[in-house]
Enzyme design. Structure first.
Site, PDB file in Angstrom:
ATOM      1  N   TYR A  33      -2.575  -8.728   2.388  1.00 11.84           N
ATOM      2  CA  TYR A  33      -1.368  -7.952   2.111  1.00 11.84           C
ATOM      3  C   TYR A  33      -0.263  -8.227   3.135  1.00 11.84           C
ATOM      4  CZ  TYR A  33      -4.769  -5.771  -0.912  1.00 11.84           C
ATOM      5  OH  TYR A  33      -5.755  -5.568  -1.848  1.00 11.84           O
ATOM      6  N   ARG A  73      -9.226  -7.356   0.763  1.00 14.50           N
ATOM      7  CA  ARG A  73      -9.000  -7.234   2.205  1.00 14.50           C
ATOM      8  C   ARG A  73     -10.212  -7.619   3.044  1.00 14.50           C
ATOM      9  NH1 ARG A  73      -5.443  -3.128   4.131  1.00 14.50           N
ATOM     10  NH2 ARG A  73      -5.874  -2.099   2.161  1.00 14.50           N
ATOM     11  N   TYR A 124       3.121   1.706   5.310  1.00 16.42           N
ATOM     12  CA  TYR A 124       1.994   2.647   5.486  1.00 16.42           C
ATOM     13  C   TYR A 124       1.830   3.107   6.928  1.00 16.42           C
ATOM     14  CZ  TYR A 124       0.754  -0.461   1.555  1.00 16.42           C
ATOM     15  OH  TYR A 124       0.767  -1.258   0.439  1.00 16.42           O
ATOM     16  N   CYS A 132      17.817  -5.032   8.939  1.00 12.77           N
ATOM     17  CA  CYS A 132      18.680  -3.864   9.163  1.00 12.77           C
ATOM     18  C   CYS A 132      18.102  -2.611   8.529  1.00 12.77           C
ATOM     19  CB  CYS A 132      20.065  -4.167   8.625  1.00 12.77           C
ATOM     20  SG  CYS A 132      20.701  -5.673   9.345  1.00 12.77           S
ATOM     21  N   GLY A 165     -12.002  -2.587  -2.204  1.00 12.95           N
ATOM     22  CA  GLY A 165     -11.570  -1.493  -1.347  1.00 12.95           C
ATOM     23  C   GLY A 165     -12.242  -1.362   0.001  1.00 12.95           C
TER      24      GLY A 165
HETATM   25  N1  LLP Z   1      -9.278  -4.067  -7.484  1.00 19.18           N
HETATM   26  C1  LLP Z   1      -8.206  -3.351  -7.857  1.00 19.18           C
HETATM   27  C2  LLP Z   1      -8.118  -2.858  -9.217  1.00 19.18           C
HETATM   28  C3  LLP Z   1      -7.204  -3.082  -6.908  1.00 19.18           C
HETATM   29  O1  LLP Z   1      -6.142  -2.359  -7.265  1.00 19.18           O
HETATM   30  C4  LLP Z   1      -7.326  -3.572  -5.589  1.00 19.18           C
HETATM   31  C5  LLP Z   1      -6.284  -3.308  -4.591  1.00 19.18           C
HETATM   32  C6  LLP Z   1      -8.457  -4.332  -5.264  1.00 19.18           C
HETATM   33  C7  LLP Z   1      -9.422  -4.546  -6.242  1.00 19.18           C
HETATM   34  C8  LLP Z   1      -8.688  -4.909  -3.899  1.00 19.18           C
HETATM   35  O2  LLP Z   1      -8.762  -3.925  -2.909  1.00 19.18           O
HETATM   36  P1  LLP Z   1      -9.154  -4.341  -1.406  1.00 19.18           P
HETATM   37  O3  LLP Z   1     -10.567  -4.820  -1.428  1.00 19.18           O
HETATM   38  O4  LLP Z   1      -8.219  -5.404  -0.981  1.00 19.18           O
HETATM   39  O5  LLP Z   1      -8.968  -3.091  -0.641  1.00 19.18           O
HETATM   40  N2  LLP Z   1      -1.023  -3.201   0.027  1.00 19.18           N
HETATM   41  C9  LLP Z   1      -2.027  -2.274   0.502  1.00 19.18           C
HETATM   42  C10 LLP Z   1      -3.305  -2.356  -0.288  1.00 19.18           C
HETATM   43  C11 LLP Z   1      -3.106  -2.173  -1.774  1.00 19.18           C
HETATM   44  C12 LLP Z   1      -4.376  -2.343  -2.552  1.00 19.18           C
HETATM   45  C13 LLP Z   1      -4.095  -2.411  -4.006  1.00 19.18           C
HETATM   46  N3  LLP Z   1      -5.241  -2.618  -4.836  1.00 19.18           N
HETATM   47  C14 LLP Z   1      -2.253  -2.517   1.979  1.00 19.18           C
HETATM   48  O6  LLP Z   1      -1.601  -3.370   2.539  1.00 19.18           O
HETATM   49  O7  LLP Z   1      -3.041  -1.820   2.602  1.00 19.18           O
END
Ligand code: LLP
Length: 445
Positions: free
Chosen positions: A403, A291, A331, A375, A247
């Protein structure tokens, strides 16, 4: 393209007005491979992952890259080679992680809706831990494991009810979200897990959201998780690891998220203080970043098809769309944009070459809404962008490594873009562009 142009990764630079990523000339790449085109920097990924490795130095810890952020096999291979584990959420992601050389015991399986077939496949593969998200899933996993004569390692994903202070669609740690088990159900669920055959309790897990730009929500979540660990201890249940999820945010525009070293340093210090105070062993720590490893490694290159000027608005219609990069539509997220050949450099090139190239002959400076051909009114990639554009110009959409491709679709029967991995001046196609045959193949008239 003034002198003070800044980029979200040191691996992006301009040479003679032309944008380069990890030493690769993006204009030449477009000439060879066309647009829309995703290009990633291997150097950026190595550096970003190394930051995590540095952050956990001296600790018993595993960094499980969240495959969903960018699941290209070559990226996964690169990370597996650096010792990454993987956080997966489907049979498809499991197949990718294994194909890329990921070690099964370093894989954690997250997700609220794992099917029986997925649980079976993951048990057969020997994944390290199932992050259980509901009592019902726990029962199903126990039944599957017993049927197979296996034992499944589990941690419970708890919902610590903290506000990650991010976009509501990517906030996951609040009570009202579908994720995890509520704190007040956690003890009972662990007690049930403790007596279920086929289940071995190994840890606890939480993930509070994505694009988090402060350390405080992590610390708040950890406090609640540690309180739960104490409660479980009092009931004779010992945990060996704490998985604190992913996150961590990145800079898309002007965000200043803390570094992995800062966040993990603070969390590890807190856990150590807790362990010392309670005379417990320091538990193993796990993190699931996505991310923050790949977000700023990548750009999406797109060509201007048409400029459309109206009384209210100027549109730059480009050949990438919401099917290629869904984040703005979904978003309202911001992605930086810059020309692959800066307007100044293009002007000079035209002057020396007699400006016979239509693509550089008539440029218009304006405030554009950059939109795709799909579209849908929601099909936009950037709004109110000050750009000097002509037809055929190539725009680099920044911070598109996470993403982007992993959320791409074939909406409007658009083949998905090719992906290139740039590494110190060398470029490799790591996913070829889809063809119409790929798209129509599975269908029957
Ligand atoms: N662990 C779990 C259980 C998760 O659900 C997620 C992301 C991560 C780790 C990794 O999170 P990160 O480090 O990438 O923030 N599509 C959205 C983001 C959705 C994230 C879903 N879960 C976007 O484009 O911002």
């Amino acid at each position: 393209m003034s002198k003070q142009e800044t980029f979200p990764t040191p691996f992006l630079s301009r040479k003679d007005g032309v944008l380069h990523l990890d030493g690769v000339n993006l204009e030449q790449l477009v000439q060879q491979h066309g647009t829309p085109l995703y290009v990633y920097s291997a150097g950026h990924i190595r550096d970003a992952f190394s930051q995590y490795l540095d952050a956990v130095k001296g600790l018993d810890a595993t960094i499980c890259y969240a495959v969903k952020a960018n699941s290209n096999l070559s990226l996964l291979r690169l990370l597996a080679d650096m010792g990454a584990g993987f956080d997966i959420v489907s049979a498809g992601e499991l197949a990718r992680a294994l194909e890329a050389g990921g070690k099964p015991e370093k894989i954690v399986f997250s997700g609220v809706g794992k099917s029986t077939a997925e649980l079976e496949m993951a048990l057969d593969a020997g994944v390290g831990c199932f992050n259980i998200e509901s009592p019902a899933e726990l029962e199903r996993l126990a039944a599957v494991a017993q049927r197979k004569g296996k034992v499944a390692n589990i941690s419970l994903r708890v919902n610590p009810d903290v506000d990650a202070k991010t976009h509501p669609y990517i906030s996951t740690g609040l009570k009202e979200n579908k994720f995890g088990v509520a704190m007040d159900q956690a003890l009972a669920t662990y007690q049930r897990a403790a007596v279920l055959p086929g289940i071995r309790i190994v840890g606890v897990d939480c993930h509070i959201g994505s694009q988090i730009t402060q350390a405080q929500p992590y610390a708040d979540a950890l406090d609640r998780v540690l309180a739960l660990v104490d409660l479980l201890h009092d009931h004779g249940i010992t945990l060996h690891h704490l998985d604190l999820g992913g996150g961590l945010g990145i800079c898309y525009k002007d965000e200043t998220p803390p570094s992995p070293q800062t966040v993990i340093g603070e969390l590890a210090a807190k856990v150590r203080a807790w362990a010392d105070k309670n005379r417990r062993d320091m538990p193993k720590l796990m993190f699931e970043p996505g991310r923050s490893i790949v977000g700023n490694c990548g750009v999406l290159l797109t060509s201007v098809e048409y400029l459309k000027h109206s009384e209210d608005k100027d549109f730059a219609i480009v050949d990438a769309a919401m099917n290629d990069l869904m984040r703005p539509a979904m978003y309202e997220s911001y992605h930086g944009m810059t020309l692959v050949r800066s307007a100044d450099a293009a002007h000079q090139k035209d002057a020396t070459h007699g400006a016979h190239n239509a693509s550089h002959s008539s440029k218009t400076s304006s405030t554009y809404d950059v939109v795709g051909p799909v579209c849908e009114t929601g099909d936009w990639l950037g709004r109110k962008r000050h750009l000097t554009l002509g037809e055929g110009d190539v725009i680099a959409i920044l911070s598109a490594g996470a993403y982007g491709m992993s959320m791409a679709s074939n909406y409007n029967t658009r083949p998905r873009a090719a992906e290139i991995l740039a590494d110190a001046g060398r470029a490799r196609v790591v996913r070829r562009r889809e063809t119409l045959t790929d798209l129509l193949g599975p269908e029957r008239v």
